[in-house]
Scaffold this active site. Sequence first.
Site, PDB file in Angstrom:
ATOM      1  N   LYS A   1      36.638  33.074  28.055  1.00 13.60           N
ATOM      2  CA  LYS A   1      35.742  34.390  27.949  1.00 13.60           C
ATOM      3  C   LYS A   1      36.611  35.472  28.649  1.00 13.60           C
ATOM      4  O   LYS A   1      36.595  35.811  29.789  1.00 13.60           O
ATOM      5  CB  LYS A   1      34.453  34.113  28.629  1.00 13.60           C
ATOM      6  CG  LYS A   1      33.244  34.857  28.081  1.00 13.60           C
ATOM      7  CD  LYS A   1      33.374  36.276  28.251  1.00 13.60           C
ATOM      8  CE  LYS A   1      33.466  36.958  29.631  1.00 13.60           C
ATOM      9  NZ  LYS A   1      33.405  38.297  29.731  1.00 13.60           N
TER      10      LYS A   1
ATOM     11  N   GLY B   1      38.711  37.201  39.190  1.00 15.17           N
ATOM     12  CA  GLY B   1      37.737  38.317  39.423  1.00 15.17           C
ATOM     13  C   GLY B   1      37.184  38.742  40.556  1.00 15.17           C
ATOM     14  O   GLY B   1      38.005  38.382  41.743  1.00 15.17           O
ATOM     15  N   SER B   2      36.362  39.346  40.934  1.00 15.50           N
ATOM     16  CA  SER B   2      35.882  39.829  42.107  1.00 15.50           C
ATOM     17  C   SER B   2      35.163  38.761  42.889  1.00 15.50           C
ATOM     18  O   SER B   2      34.830  37.772  42.432  1.00 15.50           O
ATOM     19  CB  SER B   2      34.783  41.053  41.764  1.00 15.50           C
ATOM     20  OG  SER B   2      33.774  40.564  41.170  1.00 15.50           O
TER      21      SER B   2
ATOM     22  N   GLY C   1      32.660  35.990  41.875  1.00 20.38           N
ATOM     23  CA  GLY C   1      33.140  34.330  42.330  1.00 20.38           C
ATOM     24  C   GLY C   1      32.041  33.728  42.811  1.00 20.38           C
ATOM     25  O   GLY C   1      31.774  32.445  42.705  1.00 20.38           O
TER      26      GLY C   1
ATOM     27  N   GLU D   1      40.161  32.655  41.767  1.00 24.38           N
ATOM     28  CA  GLU D   1      41.313  33.512  42.143  1.00 24.38           C
ATOM     29  C   GLU D   1      40.434  34.818  42.484  1.00 24.38           C
ATOM     30  O   GLU D   1      40.276  35.376  41.330  1.00 24.38           O
ATOM     31  CB  GLU D   1      42.491  33.451  41.097  1.00 24.38           C
ATOM     32  CG  GLU D   1      43.592  34.128  41.680  1.00 24.38           C
ATOM     33  CD  GLU D   1      43.953  35.440  41.423  1.00 24.38           C
ATOM     34  OE1 GLU D   1      43.709  36.209  42.191  1.00 24.38           O
ATOM     35  OE2 GLU D   1      44.388  35.537  40.422  1.00 24.38           O
TER      36      GLU D   1
ATOM     37  N   CYS E   1      45.497  41.769  41.367  1.00 24.34           N
ATOM     38  CA  CYS E   1      44.872  41.098  42.840  1.00 24.34           C
ATOM     39  C   CYS E   1      45.936  41.088  43.932  1.00 24.34           C
ATOM     40  O   CYS E   1      45.338  41.068  45.044  1.00 24.34           O
ATOM     41  CB  CYS E   1      44.559  39.552  42.460  1.00 24.34           C
ATOM     42  SG  CYS E   1      43.564  39.518  40.766  1.00 24.34           S
TER      43      CYS E   1
ATOM     44  N   GLU F   1      38.875  45.751  49.096  1.00 26.36           N
ATOM     45  CA  GLU F   1      39.862  45.953  48.062  1.00 26.36           C
ATOM     46  C   GLU F   1      39.667  47.006  47.411  1.00 26.36           C
ATOM     47  O   GLU F   1      38.456  47.356  46.626  1.00 26.36           O
ATOM     48  CB  GLU F   1      39.928  44.659  47.238  1.00 26.36           C
ATOM     49  CG  GLU F   1      40.886  44.562  46.250  1.00 26.36           C
ATOM     50  CD  GLU F   1      40.769  43.254  45.255  1.00 26.36           C
ATOM     51  OE1 GLU F   1      39.639  42.863  45.118  1.00 26.36           O
ATOM     52  OE2 GLU F   1      41.795  42.760  44.671  1.00 26.36           O
TER      53      GLU F   1
END
Length: 497
Positions: free
Chosen positions: A192, A245-246, A250, A267, A301, A401
């Site tokens: 996806k 992703g974030s 997550g 990740e 990232c 971040e």
Amino acid sequence: MESVLPGLVQEAQSTGTLRGLPTGNFIDGAWQVPVGGAMMETFDPGTGLAFARFAAGNADDVDVAVRSASAALCGRWHSMSPAERGRTLHRVADLIRTNAARLAVVETLDSGKRLVEALGDVAGAANCFDYYAGACDKHQGETIPLGPDYLAYTLHEPVGVTAHIIPWNYPLSTAARGIAPALAAGCTVVAKPAEQTPLTALMLADLCLQAGLPPGVCNVVTGTGREAGAALVRHPGIHHISFTGSVTTGVDVMQSAAPNITRLVLELGGKSPIVVLQDCDLDNAVDNVLGAIFENAGQICSAGSRLVVARAIHEQLVERVVARAQALTLGHGLRNPGIGPVSSVAHLHKIAGYVERARLRGVRVRTGGNIRRDPDTGQGWFFEPTVLDDLSPMDEAVQEEIFGPVLGVQVFDDLDEAVALANGTPFGLVAGVFTRDFSTAHRLAQRIDAGQVFINEYFAGGISVPFGGNKRSGFGREKGLEALRSYSRTKSVAARL
Ligand code: ADP
């Protein structure tokens, strides 16, 4: 490839899009109209304009895709020898290279990234398939010595149907990095892609079919995270989730995986330090700091978003980084400027908010800090390369971040302080160390809490080097042979002779 690239760039520049872009989901080896019939638009960050429509998939599409991937687990894919699987994956790599120009131009339109970076990502995706192609028939188990009356050994079985939730910053690279090892291990795939960048994952699935992967082995469902993504990660037919992703998403993904005990690799974000010691090669450090934070407009990232620098060279290094940052030209990715746009208007304002709040706190903004437009067209979503100097350890711009072209600078007086600053965030993805003293470099590599440490070259490594984070940067490792192991489950067999 060189011969078709200028024509594609020209077509994209003059029409704002390309002909023949995918519009459906790719399920069971065919383009499929979404069950609910809904479509969405994807935007070119370099202009801010929609340039393509794609399927807004939902739980029904996901279910069809997961069933297809489940069925494909037991078919021709299962009976293929690992060597034959490897040859198929090598053909995927070849087809990625044959189609590199088109993939790269689409990636630039969809994500905004500079064309040279997109071409690099495409080359990396091909290398990734070659790497795992070569590993297929070397992924062997072991025998365990129990004495003369027993035979014990391990088998690596594919974990089953794997879900891949892909982010918008490296759409093709991240798709390849998850899909290639999953296929090499004998798994099947439902991916996806992010709703901001759906196209190259679809193109990759089509190339996999062309390379000889049986229908259903690699499926892609597009749509929002809330609908398609959430339906995929909670589907009971999924055996492994690879999420990039974030942190917030997550956490949701982990919760969705829990009821089915679905294994997962996360990740997540990073706030990675570049620790620069006084004895470093300063020219090299400057080059690396620039690349670490301004490549892909900082939307990486593992970006080096914190410069942790020795006081003795602080002023000199920052001055040089600032001068180079000011010289970076902004523009549409197809023109290969110094820095491209950021992925969406919402993200642009999020980045700007961080810098605005820093200003209000009295942080010294050494350069940048403003929203910009493409100077040629007056369009697009750009943010100036920005340097925030001399941040305190608990400053928001250190702890959170930003995911944009914003470098935060922290100054240290001794190595213990350097380590404390480097480790002083909730994240632990990667770190850079710059020094001519190799003992110190390797001692720092041991003391820094990160999944990967780069010495004297930020982003050193490649597909063969495991990648992943500690702390809130996630767990599990992508890339390298570790990824192959994570898409396998070990079966132990012990026999009394
Ligand atoms: P961002 O907030 O920067 O868009 P996300 O972590 O939300 O980053 O998105 C990364 C990927 O996760 C995208 O493919 C997105 O569609 C997907 N996603 C978002 N929410 C969910 C969810 N609840 N479950 C599964 N996937 C999701």
